[in-house]
Design an enzyme around this catalytic site. Structure first.
Site, short mmCIF file in Angstrom:
data_model
loop_
_atom_site.label_atom_id
_atom_site.label_comp_id
_atom_site.label_asym_id
_atom_site.label_seq_id
_atom_site.Cartn_x
_atom_site.Cartn_y
_atom_site.Cartn_z
N GLY A 1 0.83 -1.22 -0.24
CA GLY A 1 -0.01 -0.02 0.11
C GLY A 1 0.91 1.25 0.00
N ASP A 2 0.33 2.31 -0.29
CA ASP A 2 0.75 3.47 -0.44
C ASP A 2 1.89 3.83 -1.34
OD1 ASP A 2 -0.92 4.17 1.97
OD2 ASP A 2 0.59 3.34 3.28
N GLU A 3 1.51 3.16 -2.31
CA GLU A 3 2.83 3.13 -3.48
C GLU A 3 2.59 4.49 -4.35
OE1 GLU A 3 0.47 0.87 -3.34
OE2 GLU A 3 1.59 -1.07 -2.87
N LYS B 1 -0.79 5.23 -5.61
CA LYS B 1 -1.91 4.96 -6.28
C LYS B 1 -2.71 6.08 -6.93
CE LYS B 1 -3.29 1.88 -3.70
NZ LYS B 1 -2.12 1.77 -2.68
N GLY C 1 -5.94 5.60 1.96
CA GLY C 1 -5.64 7.08 2.09
C GLY C 1 -4.85 7.28 0.67
N HIS C 2 -5.23 8.10 -0.14
CA HIS C 2 -4.44 8.54 -1.37
C HIS C 2 -4.32 9.91 -1.48
CE1 HIS C 2 -5.42 4.31 -2.56
NE2 HIS C 2 -6.72 4.50 -2.61
N GLN D 1 -5.51 -0.48 -1.14
CA GLN D 1 -4.42 -1.41 -0.52
C GLN D 1 -3.56 -1.88 -1.55
OE1 GLN D 1 -8.03 -1.75 0.40
NE2 GLN D 1 -7.39 0.19 1.84
N THR E 1 -4.10 8.11 6.34
CA THR E 1 -5.23 7.57 7.08
C THR E 1 -5.12 7.70 8.57
OG1 THR E 1 -6.10 6.39 5.41
CG2 THR E 1 -7.07 6.09 7.44
P1 GDP Z 1 -1.61 5.31 -2.44
O1 GDP Z 1 -2.34 4.89 -0.92
O2 GDP Z 1 -1.08 4.44 -3.02
O3 GDP Z 1 -2.45 6.32 -3.11
O4 GDP Z 1 -0.27 6.34 -1.59
P2 GDP Z 1 -0.31 7.51 -0.56
O5 GDP Z 1 -0.97 8.75 -1.22
O6 GDP Z 1 -1.01 7.08 0.65
O7 GDP Z 1 1.18 7.66 -0.52
C1 GDP Z 1 1.97 8.10 -1.28
C2 GDP Z 1 2.63 9.30 -1.07
O8 GDP Z 1 3.72 9.71 -1.92
C3 GDP Z 1 1.69 10.61 -1.42
O9 GDP Z 1 2.11 11.61 -0.20
C4 GDP Z 1 2.13 11.04 -2.68
O10 GDP Z 1 1.79 12.54 -2.83
C5 GDP Z 1 3.54 11.01 -2.74
N1 GDP Z 1 3.83 10.54 -3.99
C6 GDP Z 1 3.31 9.81 -5.03
N2 GDP Z 1 4.27 9.69 -6.10
C7 GDP Z 1 5.45 10.53 -5.75
C8 GDP Z 1 6.89 10.42 -6.28
O11 GDP Z 1 7.26 10.06 -7.41
N3 GDP Z 1 7.82 11.00 -5.55
C9 GDP Z 1 7.45 11.77 -4.13
N4 GDP Z 1 8.36 12.26 -3.73
N5 GDP Z 1 6.25 11.56 -3.63
C10 GDP Z 1 5.33 10.85 -4.35
P1 IMO Z 2 -3.93 2.61 0.67
O1 IMO Z 2 -5.14 2.50 -0.12
C1 IMO Z 2 -1.27 0.99 3.69
C2 IMO Z 2 -3.28 -2.09 6.53
C3 IMO Z 2 -3.54 -1.55 7.89
C4 IMO Z 2 -3.35 -2.98 8.58
C5 IMO Z 2 -4.04 -3.79 7.55
C6 IMO Z 2 -5.60 -4.30 8.14
O2 IMO Z 2 -3.75 3.84 0.97
O3 IMO Z 2 -2.76 1.78 -0.13
P2 IMO Z 2 -7.77 -2.85 7.94
O4 IMO Z 2 -7.92 -1.41 8.55
O5 IMO Z 2 -7.79 -2.81 6.19
O6 IMO Z 2 -8.26 -3.94 8.48
O7 IMO Z 2 -6.03 -2.93 8.36
O8 IMO Z 2 -3.73 -3.15 6.32
N1 IMO Z 2 -3.69 -1.19 5.34
C7 IMO Z 2 -3.17 -0.16 4.57
N2 IMO Z 2 -1.80 -0.34 4.67
N3 IMO Z 2 -2.20 1.41 2.93
C8 IMO Z 2 -3.54 1.29 2.82
O9 IMO Z 2 -4.23 1.83 1.95
C9 IMO Z 2 -4.02 0.18 3.73
N4 IMO Z 2 -5.33 0.02 4.16
C10 IMO Z 2 -5.24 -0.95 5.29
O10 IMO Z 2 -2.32 -0.85 8.36
O11 IMO Z 2 -2.03 -3.38 8.65
MG MG Z 3 -2.23 5.32 1.14
#
Ligand code: GDP
Ligand code: IMO
Ligand code: MG
Length: 427
Positions: free
Chosen positions: A12-14, A16, A40-41, A223, A299
């Site tokens: 997660g949190d790549e 997306k 959380g995006h 996720q 989140t």
């Molecule tokens: P998601 O859950 O996959 O949508 O990812 P998140 O939003 O939770 O976390 C990704 C974080 O990296 C966010 O704060 C984005 O604004 C940031 N981000 C995305 N792509 C890049 C990048 O190429 N470089 C940097 N420095 N930040 C990025």
């Molecule tokens: P995005 O879409 C990172 C993790 C939680 C926990 C496990 C189970 O932003 O990539 P849950 O509340 O879903 O039952 O928790 O999954 N988790 C995430 N970790 N990014 C997320 O979403 C996540 N959604 C759930 O931290 O380990």
């Molecule tokens: Mg996220």
């Protein structure tokens, strides 16, 4: 153009949200197909930052219709709060539609998520506490409440009664909490019905009709692969299908209509919550990655655990999802390291493994086998083409691509829409 799936390759949190937002301007529909407000995006547009949880990231693209698919679990209070917040910032949410089949997160499931975690003690999952697991459990257990149930108060009351027969036993006898009344739950859910009604559709019908007309649909995963309930690091996973297969069940779009599977992958690895993580860094190096990458949960605000890129995971994600294109993100965060380790295989109980081990026990024992790449010191956040990158950064990306199982089509060098290098067109 048929349907495209966009999912996370790691935990997660790549990034997306950024990737979806970028494609949002060129697609007709963006569909969230799994998860709920555990996601959380973050999307950055110029000086403004938007944190999206339940709303598909396509909500920020005026030309596209955002869809909450049947595979999502919806917390109505969060939904309307998010809509109000976005509208206050000038974004219209009028186009948003929601599947009649999506399940609702009732208040007792939020409570149960939190108390169950406390009860588990050091065996806890580290959930986001949003009620996700108990709501999906109810769905599978056939005691869930769906969006469409709000349109028939009798049915709603019966269903809530059925659910509470079980839930109140749990709350009172196991977790020592107060019982919840049917009236209170029904009243809370019905308080949203008038606002919700115009948004509710048969989303599978809508989306398949759009595809028949030649329109483009992007299916956005929450996720990621290793948090998938089937293919992830169970039990340290979320409770939904976050992989490409889940895009079909969570939207009603059949597999044959999916044309591309785009996996978003970070140039290193992070994880929030508990569970195994072979390349995790514990000391100063982990703290540096966290600080440089701003790795705190969108989140829950929790610090994310950080480690090096893991090519075994990339290959696993490529295989499980049928990845056609990777979007590599956050390459800029690696600027300044003299040498960058990449995990190319695992050593498990004295044996080298190129692929994910079969069992969770072996995965817990996996020791990364690292290859080391020369780093770079130049600021790459202003690079706009691959050729703008210093040679060592180019070599790092090409090496990752070679070991990850699908081509790299885009590279992120910063959070802003502009900070992206396109290698192959995704649309
Ligand atoms: P998601 O859950 O996959 O949508 O990812 P998140 O939003 O939770 O976390 C990704 C974080 O990296 C966010 O704060 C984005 O604004 C940031 N981000 C995305 N792509 C890049 C990048 O190429 N470089 C940097 N420095 N930040 C990025
Ligand atoms: P995005 O879409 C990172 C993790 C939680 C926990 C496990 C189970 O932003 O990539 P849950 O509340 O879903 O039952 O928790 O999954 N988790 C995430 N970790 N990014 C997320 O979403 C996540 N959604 C759930 O931290 O380990
Ligand atoms: Mg996220």
């Amino acid at each position: 153009m048929p349907a495209l799936v966009l999912i996370g390759a790691q935990w997660g949190d790549e990034g997306k949200g950024k990737a979806t937002d970028q494609l949002g301007g060129s697609v007709d529909y963006v569909v969230k197909f799994n998860g709920g407000n555990n996601a959380g995006h973050t999307v950055v547009i110029g000086d403004e930052t938007y944190a999206l949880h339940l709303l598909p990231s396509g909500i920020l693209s005026p030309g596209c219709t955002p869809v909450i698919g049947n595979g999502v679990v919806v917390d109505l209070s969060v939904l309307f709060q998010e809509i109000d917040d976005l509208e206050a910032r000038g974004f219209s949410c009028e186009r948003l539609v929601i599947s009649a089949d999506a399940h609702l997160i009732a208040s007792y499931n939020r409570t149960l998520d939190r108390v169950a975690e406390r009860f588990l003690g050091n065996r806890r999952i580290g959930t986001t506490g949003r009620g996700i697991g108990p709501t999906y459990a109810d769905k599978m257990n056939r005691i869930g409440i769906r969006v469409q149930d709000l349109f028939d108060e009798n049915i709603l009351r019966q269903k809530v009664e059925g659910a509470l027969d079980l839930k109140n036993q749990l709350l009172v006898k196991v977790y020592n909490r107060n019982a919840v009344t049917v009236d209170a739950v029904v009243e809370e859910l019905l308080s949203y019905v008038d606002r919700l009604r115009p948004m509710v559709v048969d989303s599978a019908l809508l989306l398949n009709a759009a595809l028949d007309r030649g329109e483009t649909v992007l299916l956005e995963g929450g996720q990621a692969t290793l948090l998938d309930v089937d293919h992830g690091t169970y039990p340290f996973v979320t409770s939904s299908s976050a992989t490409a297969g889940g895009a079909c069940t969570g939207s009603g779009i059949p597999p044959g209509r999916v044309d591309k599977v785009i996996a978003v992958i970070k140039a290193y690895t992070t994880r929030v919550g508990e569970g195994p993580f072979p390349t995790e860094l514990h000391a100063a190096d982990g703290e540096k990655l966290r600080a440089d990458g701003g790795e705190y949960g969108t989140t829950t605000g929790r610090p994310r655990r950080c480690g090096w890129y893991d090519a075994v995971i990339a290959r696993y994600a490529a295989r499980i999802n049928g990845v056609t294109d990777f979007v590599l993100t956050k390459l800029d965060v690696l600027t300044g390291w003299e040498s960058i380790p990449v995990c190319v295989a695992y050593e498990v109980d004295g044996k080298r493994l190129e692929d994910m081990p079969m069992t969770q026990t072996e995965f817990h024992h996996a020791v990364p086998v690292y290859e080391y790449f020369d780093g770079w010191t130049e600021d790459i956040s202003r690079a706009r083409t691959f050729g703008d990158l210093p040679k060592n950064a180019q070599d790092y990306v090409r090496a990752l691509e070679q070991m990850s199982g699908a081509r790299f089509s885009s590279i992120g060098v910063g959070p802003d829409r502009e900070q992206t290098l396109e290698l192959h067109a995704l649309l």
